[in-house]
Scaffold this active site. Structure first.
Site, PDB file in Angstrom:
ATOM      1  N   GLY A  12      31.135 149.689  23.945  1.00 53.57           N
ATOM      2  CA  GLY A  12      30.308 150.592  24.751  1.00 53.57           C
ATOM      3  C   GLY A  12      29.294 151.408  23.970  1.00 53.57           C
ATOM      4  CB  SER A  13      27.859 151.317  20.555  1.00 48.89           C
ATOM      5  OG  SER A  13      27.267 150.040  20.449  1.00 48.89           O
ATOM      6  CG  ASN A  14      23.949 148.305  23.263  1.00 48.09           C
ATOM      7  OD1 ASN A  14      22.737 148.490  23.095  1.00 48.09           O
ATOM      8  ND2 ASN A  14      24.654 147.538  22.477  1.00 48.09           N
ATOM      9  CE  LYS A  62      32.246 133.760  37.019  1.00 53.63           C
ATOM     10  NZ  LYS A  62      31.837 134.713  35.961  1.00 53.63           N
ATOM     11  CG  MET A  87      31.643 140.038  26.322  1.00 52.12           C
ATOM     12  SD  MET A  87      29.938 139.717  25.814  1.00 52.12           S
ATOM     13  CE  MET A  87      30.167 138.437  24.620  1.00 52.12           C
ATOM     14  NE  ARG A  88      35.481 138.631  32.479  1.00 56.12           N
ATOM     15  CZ  ARG A  88      36.514 137.830  32.203  1.00 56.12           C
ATOM     16  NH1 ARG A  88      36.526 136.591  32.621  1.00 56.12           N
ATOM     17  NH2 ARG A  88      37.533 138.291  31.503  1.00 56.12           N
ATOM     18  CB  ILE A  89      28.703 133.726  33.397  1.00 56.88           C
ATOM     19  CG1 ILE A  89      28.746 133.367  31.902  1.00 56.88           C
ATOM     20  CG2 ILE A  89      27.491 133.081  34.066  1.00 56.88           C
ATOM     21  CD1 ILE A  89      29.088 131.956  31.604  1.00 56.88           C
ATOM     22  CB  VAL A  90      26.112 137.987  36.611  1.00 57.74           C
ATOM     23  CG1 VAL A  90      25.756 138.458  38.014  1.00 57.74           C
ATOM     24  CG2 VAL A  90      26.565 139.172  35.759  1.00 57.74           C
ATOM     25  CG  HIS A 106      21.561 137.551  23.550  1.00 53.80           C
ATOM     26  ND1 HIS A 106      22.834 137.123  23.852  1.00 53.80           N
ATOM     27  CD2 HIS A 106      21.089 136.722  22.589  1.00 53.80           C
ATOM     28  CE1 HIS A 106      23.108 136.063  23.097  1.00 53.80           C
ATOM     29  NE2 HIS A 106      22.075 135.792  22.331  1.00 53.80           N
TER      30      HIS A 106
END
Ligand SMILES: Nc1nc2c(c(=O)[nH]1)N[C@@H](CN(C=O)c1ccc(C(=O)N[C@@H](CCC(=O)O)C(=O)O)cc1)CN2
Ligand SMILES: NCC(=O)N[C@@H]1O[C@H](COP(=O)([O-])[O-])[C@@H](O)[C@H]1O
Length: 191
Positions: A12-14, A62, A87-90, A106
């Protein structure tokens, strides 16, 4: 001021940089994680930002997982979504209602080194330059329209940790700046 939700899976640094570097175009109203051990949750609590941890493991597929995410996002009146190490593909369940308003960061100069392990790919390729990309997402992975990029030099002395640190420093400036830019531009167009 537009309402921003951040989705994260890890440190969560971003997320923290997006909150702390906000200059008024957006307000971070919610953090959603897909893991209840994500350190981002602790950062949010310290920052006074509401959190929801929603694990895909608790849903049959999903689409139902993303509908649960969408329900929470709508409850907070969210306008924009930032993927900050999510880290999940939306899929279309979440993408369709927010198309053009979901932005991802990214750790490479896309289209080079897409996917989960971009930094390792750059080191393995022994490149002298890599960097950071901020892009809209689409149905593909790391294929959405690029909004901004910044180069990060790679030296022979770099390790995964030193390169990751250089990349994160660039992300923490570029991502909030880019979010502010696109949200302000969208508001101007919307007027
Ligand atoms: N529709 C999109 N979703 C996401 C994108 C995107 O460009 N389009 N970017 C990613 C972030 N990301 C790279 O920047 C990335 C994250 C995760 C994976 C991945 O393969 N993850 C899982 C798959 C889990 C799932 O099925 O959801 C895995 O471990 O196999 C690749 C790239 C955020 N989402
Ligand atoms: N493919 C997506 C991907 O690799 N995203 C990367 O995950 C890290 C999250 O760090 P953080 O949790 O400290 O913000 C960031 O470096 C981001 O670029």
């Amino acid at each position: 001021m537009k309402k921003l939700a951040v989705l994260a899976s890890g440190s969560g640094s971003n997320f923290e940089a997006i909150v702390k570097q906000s200059t008024g175009a957006y307000e971070v109203v919610l953090l959603i994680t897909d893991r209840d051990d994500a350190y981002a949750l602790q950062r949010a609590t310290k920052l006074g930002i509401p959190t929801k941890s929603i694990s895909p493991k608790n849903f049959e597929d999903k689409a139902t997982y993303e509908q649960a995410v969408l329900d929470v996002i709508r409850k907070y009146g969210v306008d924009w979504i930032a993927l900050a190490g999510y880290m999940r593909i939306v899929s279309l369940t979440l993408l369709k209602p927010y198309e053009g308003r979901i932005v991802n960061v990214h750790p490479s100069l896309l289209p080079k080194f897409p996917g989960k392990d971009a930094i390792a790919q750059a080191l393995d390729a022994e490149v002298t330059k890599t960097g950071v990309t901020v892009h809209y997402i689409d149905e593909g992975v790391d294929t959405g329209p690029i909004i901004s990029q910044e180069v990060v030099e790679v030296t022979k002395q770099d390790t995964y940790e030193t390169l990751q640190q250089k990349i994160r420093q660039v992300e923490h400036e570029l991502f909030p700046k880019t979010l502010t830019k696109v949200i302000r531009e969208d508001e101007l167009v919307g007027k």
